[in-house]
Write an enzyme that holds these catalytic residues in place. Structure first.
Site, PDB file in Angstrom:
ATOM      1  N   GLU A   1      -0.863  12.767   7.944  1.00  0.00           N
ATOM      2  CA  GLU A   1      -0.483  11.541   8.593  1.00  0.00           C
ATOM      3  C   GLU A   1       1.056  11.235   8.313  1.00  0.00           C
ATOM      4  O   GLU A   1       1.352  10.256   7.702  1.00  0.00           O
ATOM      5  CB  GLU A   1      -1.435  10.447   7.875  1.00  0.00           C
TER       6      GLU A   1
ATOM      7  N   LYS B   1       0.946  -1.262  -0.047  1.00  0.00           N
ATOM      8  CA  LYS B   1      -0.102  -0.026  -0.008  1.00  0.00           C
ATOM      9  C   LYS B   1       0.852   1.338   0.111  1.00  0.00           C
ATOM     10  O   LYS B   1       0.493   2.140  -0.548  1.00  0.00           O
ATOM     11  CB  LYS B   1      -0.993  -0.007   1.148  1.00  0.00           C
TER      12      LYS B   1
END
Length: 311
Positions: free
Chosen positions: A274, A192
């Site tokens: 993030e 990912k």
């Protein structure tokens, strides 16, 4: 029909979309909201989707986990910048022997959850989803939507395909959500990052959408170099990402509708980024194995600066 009761912690572009699909399929779903609570508790959720629009006029909406029922599956769909809230959020809402399903970006997020709750299964979910929240209780799903599920065990050792994974996969597939199961969650998380590190990072640093990044030779090459560096990080954790996967991610992104990444949206809205989950944790894992990832470190340091100044 599944008897499992679901809690969605974080009813944004991702949690709102998947939670609404589960409720539409007849499952018992309970949503935790913050800013949208008043609106959604009165008016419900609206999903605009390439797979068909729908509205849920009534949803189980809460602004406090203490008021939520205990659930079999608790979906963590918050941004990782909110994870400091999980010690207060998770224990009241997850049943003993229940499942915490972590649908978050980055690396090592399941390790954090394992420190907070025991007597539960922890499953990581890697979402390949283009979805934005465009208004109160209003989510626009643009493209894709598949989730790869893998069970977490201490040290991220491959856990195989477990019964709990199969049950959740069945619920999601019955709701029209494409699911893949992986025996190796750590490999899934690194895969990912092959997409998340270049496109989230470059979209903020270069102020560009995915289609713009892929339209120019220099930025396309940079995205590809970053992907190969992610693969080097994965290799430092004894996980192999084939070149064919990198090529597939590049091809996917060329075909994708023009997309402003979630990190770019957060940056534009002056929300915290993030940075640690997506960039810092992979860098530290690789560094602990003696592997330096200079281009990822460069992006990490630039985004740390931009994030701090932006707020």
């Amino acid at each position: 029909m599944s008897e499992r009761r679901y809690a969605i912690l974080g009813t944004g572009a991702l949690g709102g979309f998947y939670g609404a699909k589960l409720q539409k399929a007849g499952l018992d779903v309970h949503f935790l909201l913050r800013s949208d609570y008043e609106y959604v508790s009165k008016s419900g959720l609206v999903i605009e989707s390439k797979d068909g629009d729908f509205a849920l006029t009534q949803v189980n909406a809460y602004n406090d986990v203490e008021k939520m029922p205990q659930c079999d599956v608790v979906v963590v769909a918050l941004k990782t910048t909110q994870n400091h809230l999980l010690p207060q959020m998770l224990p009241p809402v997850v049943k003993d022997d229940g499942v915490v399903l972590v649908l978050q970006n980055g690396l090592a997020v399941e390790e954090e959850v394992a420190k907070i709750v025991d007597r539960v299964s922890i499953i990581g979910g890697l979402c390949f989803l283009c979805s934005n929240k465009v208004g109160q209780g209003h989510i626009r799903h643009l493209d894709y939507g598949q989730i790869t599920l893998g069970e977490y065990v201490t040290g991220y050792n491959p856990a195989g395909i477990t019964e709990k994974m199969r049950q959740i996969a069945d619920d999601f597939m019955n709701a029209g959500i494409s699911i893949e199961l992986t025996e190796d969650l750590l490999l899934g998380r690194w895969k990912k990052l092959v997409w998340n590190i270049p496109y989230n990072g470059l979209s903020v640093v270069l102020n560009a959408r995915t289609d713009e990044l892929m339209a120019y030779e220099h930025t396309r090459n940079l995205a590809e170099q970053l992907m190969y560096e992610v693969a080097a990080g994965a290799k430092s954790c004894d996980r192999i990402i084939p070149d064919s996967f990198i090529q597939m991610m590049l091809d996917y992104t060329v075909k994708m509708k023009p997309y402003r990444t979630s990190m770019k949206i957060d940056y534009d809205e002056r929300r915290p980024l993030e940075v640690e989950a997506i960039f810092g944790n992979p860098l530290r894992k690789a560094q602990a194995a003696g592997v330096n990832l200079p281009q990822i470190r460069c992006i990490y340091q630039q985004i740390k600066f931009l994030d701090t100044r932006n707020r």
